[in-house]
Design a protein around this motif. Structure first.
Motif, PDB file in Angstrom:
ATOM      1  N   THR A  12       0.846  -1.196   0.000  1.00 24.72           N
ATOM      2  CA  THR A  12       0.000   0.000   0.000  1.00 24.72           C
ATOM      3  C   THR A  12       0.879   1.243   0.000  1.00 24.72           C
ATOM      4  N   VAL A  13       0.500   2.228  -0.786  1.00 24.37           N
ATOM      5  CA  VAL A  13       1.208   3.519  -0.753  1.00 24.37           C
ATOM      6  C   VAL A  13       0.200   4.608  -0.387  1.00 24.37           C
ATOM      7  N   ILE A  14       0.508   5.321   0.687  1.00 24.46           N
ATOM      8  CA  ILE A  14      -0.327   6.440   1.125  1.00 24.46           C
ATOM      9  C   ILE A  14       0.435   7.737   0.869  1.00 24.46           C
ATOM     10  N   GLY A  15      -0.173   8.629   0.119  1.00 28.01           N
ATOM     11  CA  GLY A  15       0.493   9.868  -0.286  1.00 28.01           C
ATOM     12  C   GLY A  15       0.952   9.711  -1.721  1.00 28.01           C
ATOM     13  N   LEU A  16       0.273  10.428  -2.622  1.00 32.36           N
ATOM     14  CA  LEU A  16       0.603  10.312  -4.048  1.00 32.36           C
ATOM     15  C   LEU A  16       1.002  11.669  -4.609  1.00 32.36           C
ATOM     16  N   ALA A  26       6.663   2.242  -9.175  1.00 31.46           N
ATOM     17  CA  ALA A  26       7.760   1.251  -9.153  1.00 31.46           C
ATOM     18  C   ALA A  26       7.274  -0.084  -8.589  1.00 31.46           C
ATOM     19  N   PHE A  27       6.430  -0.028  -7.556  1.00 31.96           N
ATOM     20  CA  PHE A  27       5.875  -1.282  -7.028  1.00 31.96           C
ATOM     21  C   PHE A  27       5.054  -1.999  -8.105  1.00 31.96           C
ATOM     22  N   LEU A  28       4.222  -1.224  -8.807  1.00 27.48           N
ATOM     23  CA  LEU A  28       3.393  -1.818  -9.865  1.00 27.48           C
ATOM     24  C   LEU A  28       4.263  -2.445 -10.947  1.00 27.48           C
ATOM     25  N   LYS A  29       5.301  -1.702 -11.331  1.00 29.91           N
ATOM     26  CA  LYS A  29       6.195  -2.175 -12.401  1.00 29.91           C
ATOM     27  C   LYS A  29       6.857  -3.503 -12.019  1.00 29.91           C
ATOM     28  N   ASN A  30       7.070  -3.681 -10.723  1.00 30.63           N
ATOM     29  CA  ASN A  30       7.715  -4.910 -10.248  1.00 30.63           C
ATOM     30  C   ASN A  30       6.704  -5.999  -9.901  1.00 30.63           C
ATOM     31  N   GLY A  31       5.456  -5.790 -10.280  1.00 32.82           N
ATOM     32  CA  GLY A  31       4.468  -6.864 -10.145  1.00 32.82           C
ATOM     33  C   GLY A  31       3.782  -6.955  -8.802  1.00 32.82           C
ATOM     34  N   ALA A 153      10.424  -6.332  -1.841  1.00 33.57           N
ATOM     35  CA  ALA A 153       9.493  -5.290  -2.312  1.00 33.57           C
ATOM     36  C   ALA A 153      10.176  -3.924  -2.258  1.00 33.57           C
ATOM     37  N   LEU A 154      10.895  -3.657  -1.174  1.00 32.34           N
ATOM     38  CA  LEU A 154      11.525  -2.339  -1.018  1.00 32.34           C
ATOM     39  C   LEU A 154      12.603  -2.120  -2.074  1.00 32.34           C
ATOM     40  N   ARG A 155      13.235  -3.210  -2.527  1.00 31.76           N
ATOM     41  CA  ARG A 155      14.249  -3.082  -3.586  1.00 31.76           C
ATOM     42  C   ARG A 155      13.649  -2.627  -4.913  1.00 31.76           C
ATOM     43  N   SER A 156      12.316  -2.735  -5.068  1.00 32.35           N
ATOM     44  CA  SER A 156      11.655  -2.208  -6.282  1.00 32.35           C
ATOM     45  C   SER A 156      11.905  -0.710  -6.408  1.00 32.35           C
ATOM     46  N   LEU A 157      12.141  -0.056  -5.276  1.00 31.75           N
ATOM     47  CA  LEU A 157      12.252   1.409  -5.284  1.00 31.75           C
ATOM     48  C   LEU A 157      13.662   1.879  -5.621  1.00 31.75           C
TER      49      LEU A 157
END
Ligand code: NAP
Length: 299
Positions: A12-16, A26-31, A153-157
Motif C-alpha cells: 500500500t502507498v499512502i500519499g501520491l 515502481a511497485f506496480l512495475k515490479n508486479g 518489495a523495497l528493492r523495487s524502489l
C-alpha cells in the motif's frame, strides 16, 4: 514469510505527491499488487490506469496490505493521517519515507511501539525520476526482521537499498549527513563558476575541471575517515596552516572581483579557530573538532 517466499507481496502507498506516485509506480512495475490512497483523489488516476487499486479511505488502504508505505509532506501529516486509524496498522509493517529529522523518526518509532505497530523509518536519496533505478539509494532503519521480510518489495524502489540498523534515527541522520555534502559541494561549484564568470569563462567550460576536482576530493574521504575515527590527524599531504594561507587568497580574490566572499570567510573563521586551538600543523581532518561543537549562534 519473506517477500521472495510469498511471490510479489501486496503493498500500500499512502500519499501520491510527486514522490508517492513514483513509489507506487515502481511497485506496480515490479508486479506488486498495489493499493493507493491520496487526499486529493485525482492523483491516483494514472496509477489506477496502470493497475493500482484505489482505496476509498486511508484505513481501507492500510487494511489492504502487510506493507504500508507512507510518503507525505512531513511527519505532522503522517500523524494526522495515521493517528485516527486505531489498530488497523497492528500486524503490518509501516515504512515512513517522509523526510524529517532523527528526533521525529525516534518519536514516531515510540508512537508506533506504544500501539504495537512495526515501524521502519526511511530516507530517499533521489528525485522521483530516479525511483526504481539500479543505483538509486534508499535508507531504512528500525527492526531488522521487518526490513528482511519486505526487502524484496523495497528493492523495487532502488537497487542500492540499504539497511542501516535498529536505531530508527539512522535514516534521517544519513539523509542530513549527505545533504550537507551536497550543498557544500554545489555551493563551492557555484562560487567557483561566479569567480570564473568575471573572466567570461562559461560554467560549462569550467564544469570538467570542477568534476575532476570533486572526484579527487572524493578519493581523500577514506583517509580522512580513518583519521577521524582514530582521533589522530597527521598532515600527510598539507597542514591546516597551508590551507589557511590559500583561504586568504580566495577571500581576497573574491572581494577584489566583486564576488560574494561570505562562504570562504566562514571557512576561514572555522580554520582560524582550529589554528588558535593548536591544530595548525595537523591535517585538514582535524577540522572535525570544529564541527563537533555548536556554532556561535547556537551557543
Ligand atoms: P508533494 O508532491 O508536495 O506531495 C505531498 C503529499 O503529501 C501529497 O500526497 C499531499 O496530498 C500529501 N499531503 C500534504 N498535506 C496533507 C494533509 N494535511 N493531509 C493529507 N495529505 C497531505 O511532495 P513530494 O515531492 O511527493 O514529497 C513527499 C515527501 O518525500 C517529502 O517528505 C519529501 O521531502 C520527500 N522527498 C521528496 C523528494 C523529491 O524529489 N520530490 C526526494 C526525496 C524525499 P495532496 O495531493 O492531497 O495535496
Amino acid at each position: 514469510m519473506r517477500d521472495s517466499d510469498a511471490g510479489q507481496a501486496p503493498v500500500t502507498v499512502i500519499g501520491l505527491g510527486l514522490m508517492g506516485q513514483a513509489l507506487a509506480g515502481a511497485f506496480l512495475k515490479n508486479g506488486h499488487a498495489t493499493t493507493v490512497w491520496n487526499r486529493s483523489a485525482d492523483k491516483a488516476e494514472e496509477l489506477a490506469a496502470q493497475g493500482a487499486v484505489r482505496a476509498d479511505s486511508a484505513r481501507d488502504a492500510v487494511a489492504a496490505s502487510p506493507l504500508v508505505v507512507v510518503c507525505v509532506t512531513d511527519y505532522d501529516v503522517v500523524h494526522e493521517l495515521l493517528d485516527p486509524l486505531g489498530d488497523v496498522l497492528a500486524g503490518r509493517v509501516l515504512v515512513n519515507l517522509t523526510s524529517g529529522t532523527s528526533e521525529q523518526a525516534r518519536e514516531t518509532a515510540q508512537w508506533a511501539a506504544q500501539r504495537g505497530y512495526t515501524y521502519l523509518d526511511g530516507a530517499i536519496m533521489t528525485i522521483p525520476q530516479g525511483i526504481g533505478a539500479a543505483d538509486t539509494l534508499l535508507f531504512y532503519s528500525g527492526p531488522r526482521s521487518a526490513f528482511d521480510t519486505h526487502e524484496s518489495a523495497l528493492r523495487s524502489l532502488g537497487g542500492a537499498t540499504t539497511y542501516l540498523g535498529a536505531d530508527h534515527a539512522l535514516s534521517s541522520l544519513y539523509d542530513m549527513a549527505l545533504l550537507t555534502i551536497m550543498w557544500n559541494v554545489m555551493n563551492g561549484f557555484l562560487h567557483g563558476a561566479a569567480l570564473l564568470g568575471t573572466a567570461d569563462v562559461p560554467a560549462a567550460t569550467f564544469a570538467p575541471a570542477a568534476i575532476k576536482l570533486i572526484a579527487t576530493v572524493a578519493g581523500w574521504v577514506p583517509g580522512y575517515a580513518d583519521q577521524i575515527d582514530s582521533g589522530k590527524y597527521p598532515a600527510v599531504d598539507s597542514t591546516i596552516d597551508t590551507h589557511l594561507a590559500a583561504m586568504e587568497h580566495l577571500i581576497h580574490e573574491s572581494e577584489s572581483l566583486g564576488i560574494h566572499a561570505e562562504l570562504p570567510r566562514f571557512v576561514k573563521a572555522l580554520t582560524d579557530r582550529a589554528v588558535a586551538e593548536g591544530h595548525g600543523g595537523d591535517g585538514y581532518a582535524a577540522m572535525i573538532e570544529q564541527f563537533r561543537r555548536p556554532s556561535a549562534a547556537g551557543r
